[in-house]
Enzyme design. Sequence first.
Site, PDB file in Angstrom:
ATOM      1  N   ASP A  82      -4.083  -2.732   3.857  1.00  0.00           N
ATOM      2  CA  ASP A  82      -4.131  -1.921   2.484  1.00  0.00           C
ATOM      3  C   ASP A  82      -5.392  -0.711   2.721  1.00  0.00           C
ATOM      4  O   ASP A  82      -5.305   0.289   1.823  1.00  0.00           O
ATOM      5  CB  ASP A  82      -4.710  -2.944   1.478  1.00  0.00           C
ATOM      6  CG  ASP A  82      -3.349  -3.559   0.981  1.00  0.00           C
ATOM      7  OD1 ASP A  82      -3.173  -4.467   1.542  1.00  0.00           O
ATOM      8  OD2 ASP A  82      -2.853  -3.255   0.089  1.00  0.00           O
TER       9      ASP A  82
ATOM     10  N   ASN B  52      -6.186  -6.502   4.164  1.00  0.00           N
ATOM     11  CA  ASN B  52      -4.890  -6.957   3.952  1.00  0.00           C
ATOM     12  C   ASN B  52      -4.791  -8.150   3.096  1.00  0.00           C
ATOM     13  O   ASN B  52      -6.020  -8.558   2.976  1.00  0.00           O
ATOM     14  CB  ASN B  52      -4.161  -7.135   5.223  1.00  0.00           C
ATOM     15  CG  ASN B  52      -2.580  -7.142   5.152  1.00  0.00           C
ATOM     16  OD1 ASN B  52      -2.211  -6.128   4.499  1.00  0.00           O
ATOM     17  ND2 ASN B  52      -2.007  -8.107   5.484  1.00  0.00           N
TER      18      ASN B  52
ATOM     19  N   ALA C  32       0.781  -1.222  -0.150  1.00  0.00           N
ATOM     20  CA  ALA C  32      -0.079   0.115  -0.158  1.00  0.00           C
ATOM     21  C   ALA C  32       0.843   1.330   0.207  1.00  0.00           C
ATOM     22  O   ALA C  32       0.698   2.311  -0.937  1.00  0.00           O
ATOM     23  CB  ALA C  32      -1.199  -0.019   1.006  1.00  0.00           C
TER      24      ALA C  32
HETATM   25  O1  MRU Z   1      -0.949  -7.663  -3.260  1.00  0.00           O
HETATM   26  P1  MRU Z   1      -0.052  -6.901  -2.533  1.00  0.00           P
HETATM   27  O2  MRU Z   1       1.409  -7.399  -2.522  1.00  0.00           O
HETATM   28  O3  MRU Z   1       0.226  -5.496  -3.052  1.00  0.00           O
HETATM   29  O4  MRU Z   1      -0.477  -6.691  -1.212  1.00  0.00           O
HETATM   30  C1  MRU Z   1       0.397  -6.128  -0.165  1.00  0.00           C
HETATM   31  C2  MRU Z   1      -0.458  -6.514   1.256  1.00  0.00           C
HETATM   32  O5  MRU Z   1      -1.298  -6.987   1.464  1.00  0.00           O
HETATM   33  C3  MRU Z   1       0.531  -5.633   2.336  1.00  0.00           C
HETATM   34  O6  MRU Z   1       0.271  -6.529   3.539  1.00  0.00           O
HETATM   35  C4  MRU Z   1      -0.005  -4.214   2.706  1.00  0.00           C
HETATM   36  O7  MRU Z   1      -0.232  -3.651   1.318  1.00  0.00           O
HETATM   37  C5  MRU Z   1       0.795  -3.479   3.531  1.00  0.00           C
HETATM   38  S1  MRU Z   1       2.309  -3.029   2.971  1.00  0.00           S
HETATM   39  C6  MRU Z   1       3.074  -1.929   4.199  1.00  0.00           C
END
Ligand code: MRU
Length: 345
Positions: free
Chosen positions: A233, A243, A49
């Site tokens: 997210d 998340n 995110a």
């Molecule tokens: O699909 P992604 O890899 O973008 O998913 C990311 C996550 O779920 C993370 O845990 C979230 O974005 C937090 S990142 C600090």
Amino acid sequence: MAEIQAVRWDEEALVLLDQTKLPSQEIDFVAHTVDEVVDAVDRLVVRGAPALGAVGAFGVVVAMDQGARESWTAERLSQQILRIRNARPTAVNLAWGVDRVQPFAEQGRDEVLTQAHQIVVEDTAANRKLSELGADWILQRTGASKLRVLTHCNTGALATTGWGTALGVIRELHERGALDVVYVDETRPLLQGARLTAWELEREGINYRVQADGAAASTILRGLVDFAIIGADRIARNGDSANKIGSVGVALACQAGGIPFMVAAPSSTVDLDTASGEEIEIELRDGAEVTQLAGVNIAPVGAQGFNPAFDVTPAKYISAIVTEKCVVEPKDSPDVSALVNGVNK
Ligand code: MRU
């Protein structure tokens, strides 16, 4: 060792460390066009995110530069910026990054670029601060001096502009000499845990084990970890937190096992306009990501996949949410606005 830079601006282009290639190759992906930015976000060349927040902001500069080269109308430019804003739906940071810099477009692309760089500075500082607050809370709550922790997905420097969120708290505990071991969920289907978190922990010299996602509940119920920590997210006003798919299972196991479950995120991930998790759009990705592994079929030919990329953990299963502003325990706070606005003194 130099800090990982997942997102940077260089030579008039957006440069991303291509996370689809890690851990075997460290290759940059360079985006000069809106199509390239949208493709990078869609394929998870860049993901996480807070990193997406920076991409949204730099993406506006990419669009403005392309628009100048190709003499776009104002309407075409707005449409192209909207494509970046909507490239993935769940992480609020992507839209947040676009929205934060767009008002500066009137002052010219250099001012937008300055604002995008400012987001990077602020995000990294926020991650450092929330890591300290999160580590303080967990040490106080558990009373342990050497912590065993479980985490899901990747929330480190790769997922942010620097340092990390949940992985930032873990790094902070490591720096304080208060970390024993990290159990890293592999994070099917795209293996952000096995590929990315393990890569970061290896670089940091932090003791870890990669485990199948299906092992998480058992690891918790067997008493092998003292707490679990994940990123987010999007955090709704009532504390419900979206998340990576599999997060809610970890939360439920922590509840059953009687250990803390913590969510760590910068305040840019808190969406006070979203009342509860029910309003959070969950990205549904191609089922082939589940039925295949690294491009090879692992299910019968013709099998249909079901591939929600995220889940929502209800606030009642979250022991604490930490941002750079403060720590909120949702059981005491049906409204988590303090995560953005700070605590009134
Ligand atoms: O699909 P992604 O890899 O973008 O998913 C990311 C996550 O779920 C993370 O845990 C979230 O974005 C937090 S990142 C600090």
